[in-house]
Design an enzyme around this catalytic site. Sequence first.
Site, short mmCIF file in Angstrom:
data_model
loop_
_atom_site.label_atom_id
_atom_site.label_comp_id
_atom_site.label_asym_id
_atom_site.label_seq_id
_atom_site.Cartn_x
_atom_site.Cartn_y
_atom_site.Cartn_z
N VAL A 11 0.91 -1.49 0.16
CA VAL A 11 -0.07 -0.18 0.08
C VAL A 11 0.88 1.50 0.29
CG1 VAL A 11 -1.95 1.33 1.46
CG2 VAL A 11 -2.42 -1.08 1.28
N VAL A 77 1.33 -4.80 11.02
CA VAL A 77 1.53 -6.51 10.63
C VAL A 77 0.74 -7.13 10.10
CG1 VAL A 77 3.79 -5.74 12.74
CG2 VAL A 77 1.05 -6.26 12.66
N ARG A 85 -9.15 -10.37 15.23
CA ARG A 85 -9.59 -9.23 14.77
C ARG A 85 -8.01 -8.41 15.89
NH1 ARG A 85 -13.14 -6.43 13.79
NH2 ARG A 85 -12.99 -4.89 12.09
N SER A 140 -8.06 6.80 6.06
CA SER A 140 -8.38 7.07 3.88
C SER A 140 -9.67 6.39 3.67
CB SER A 140 -7.61 6.07 3.22
OG SER A 140 -7.17 4.83 3.71
N ASP A 145 -14.16 3.12 -1.73
CA ASP A 145 -15.54 2.57 -1.82
C ASP A 145 -16.36 3.93 -2.68
OD1 ASP A 145 -15.24 -0.09 0.99
OD2 ASP A 145 -13.78 2.17 0.94
N ALA A 147 -15.41 5.90 -4.34
CA ALA A 147 -14.94 6.13 -6.18
C ALA A 147 -15.68 4.80 -6.80
CB ALA A 147 -13.43 5.55 -6.51
N ARG A 148 -15.50 3.42 -5.84
CA ARG A 148 -16.19 2.00 -7.12
C ARG A 148 -17.74 2.37 -6.89
NH1 ARG A 148 -13.18 -1.43 -1.78
NH2 ARG A 148 -11.17 -1.88 -3.06
N ARG A 150 -19.01 4.63 -7.61
CA ARG A 150 -19.23 5.67 -8.78
C ARG A 150 -18.85 5.12 -10.02
NH1 ARG A 150 -17.46 11.63 -6.06
NH2 ARG A 150 -18.39 11.98 -4.23
N HIS A 172 -15.36 1.49 6.78
CA HIS A 172 -14.33 1.09 5.68
C HIS A 172 -14.84 -0.32 5.82
CE1 HIS A 172 -11.77 0.20 2.26
NE2 HIS A 172 -11.04 -0.16 2.84
P1 ADP Z 1 -0.19 -3.69 2.67
O1 ADP Z 1 -0.58 -4.37 2.10
O2 ADP Z 1 -1.37 -2.90 4.05
O3 ADP Z 1 0.70 -3.02 2.88
P2 ADP Z 1 2.42 -4.25 4.05
O4 ADP Z 1 2.88 -6.11 4.98
O5 ADP Z 1 3.30 -5.27 2.33
O6 ADP Z 1 1.02 -4.58 4.17
O7 ADP Z 1 3.33 -3.62 4.29
C1 ADP Z 1 4.02 -3.27 5.88
C2 ADP Z 1 4.66 -2.75 5.84
O8 ADP Z 1 5.03 -2.32 6.51
C3 ADP Z 1 6.55 -3.28 6.07
O9 ADP Z 1 6.37 -2.98 4.92
C4 ADP Z 1 6.74 -3.98 7.34
O10 ADP Z 1 7.80 -3.53 7.53
C5 ADP Z 1 6.32 -1.82 7.85
N1 ADP Z 1 6.29 -2.06 9.05
C6 ADP Z 1 5.55 -3.54 10.19
N2 ADP Z 1 6.04 -2.24 11.50
C7 ADP Z 1 6.64 -1.27 11.11
C8 ADP Z 1 6.76 -0.34 12.25
N3 ADP Z 1 7.07 -0.82 13.29
N4 ADP Z 1 7.90 0.67 11.56
C9 ADP Z 1 8.04 0.77 10.12
N5 ADP Z 1 7.68 0.40 9.30
C10 ADP Z 1 6.70 -1.11 9.40
#
Ligand code: ADP
Length: 310
Positions: A11, A77, A85, A140, A145, A147-148, A150, A172
């Site tokens: 993201v 994470v 959850r 966000s 949602d 946008a979807r 519309r 959301h």
């Molecule tokens: P998403 O699909 O929501 O983007 P990801 O797992 O791809 O989820 O990305 C989450 C990012 O957040 C990872 O790159 C991870 O390393 C980072 N992250 C997790 N904990 C921390 C933290 N304490 N500080 C900085 N970055 C973090």
Amino acid sequence: MKVGIVGAGMVGSAAGYALALQGTASRIVFVDRSEKLALAQAQDIAHAVPFASATQVDAGGYDALTGAGIVILAAGVSQKPGETRLELLGRNAVVFREVIGAVRAQAPEAILLVATNPVDIMTQISVALSGLPPERVIGSGTILDTARFRSLLGRHLGIAPRSVHAYVLGEHGDSEVLAWTSARVGSVPLMSFAAQIGAPITAEIRDRIDDGVRNAAYTIIDGKGATWYGIGAGLARIVAAIAADEQAVLSVSVMTPEIGAVKDVALSLPRIVGARGAAASLMPDLSPDEATALERSARLLKTTADAVAF
Ligand code: ADP
């Protein structure tokens, strides 16, 4: 404007890519727990920039966020096997405690733009952790949602989605509310417009659109594991509205004093977004059923937010 992105995962990087291609930010800085990942995303996106804009894209530690006008929070994470959850939320709240403390120390003037899910709860937590005025902590929310909604209405009517004015309110997520009653195309109420052009919105079409908006993420997750392009573009849209002080009306998640009997809960309503953040909120005309559904959504969010330990 300099924009920080904490969390260089799917993201965060999609938001950075959209911002870089549009040239909305003068500088983008990625920060991640994995310095290697942050640097890799920054370099990959920087290589796209010569085809599109003049944005400078870097990675660094929190100190690199100094001077940022907006910091996107996309760190998080993922769920462990067997984890509830609420336990996951608790762990993400711990991540945010660390991240927000570090961001506030380096970029005290920055507006926080929260992307980590569940975004409404994380927005509420971010307000509490940051001590910032609520209008400077924006989730966000339902921007995607909306946008979807519309897009599906536009497709049914054969009209550009940008000419459709319709909002998704509340959470959301599963309890979100499609505000059908207030939807308009141009200046014409949706139902009247649909009848005039011979594309009436029957109960069946309404259900199909509702389902398409509500369950879009599930379909995408089933096919590719997660969603990132849509939300990345949505985050870039919010940044553009703030950076250019647009006073644009966008559905984003902000602490809301009152929804029916529910007090102080972060959820989405149409908000006026500009350089000061989400400065004002609008309440669309709702049918009694829609108003009840919005209050239900607010209550669900409030109950969860109250249950998270952070
Ligand atoms: P998403 O699909 O929501 O983007 P990801 O797992 O791809 O989820 O990305 C989450 C990012 O957040 C990872 O790159 C991870 O390393 C980072 N992250 C997790 N904990 C921390 C933290 N304490 N500080 C900085 N970055 C973090």
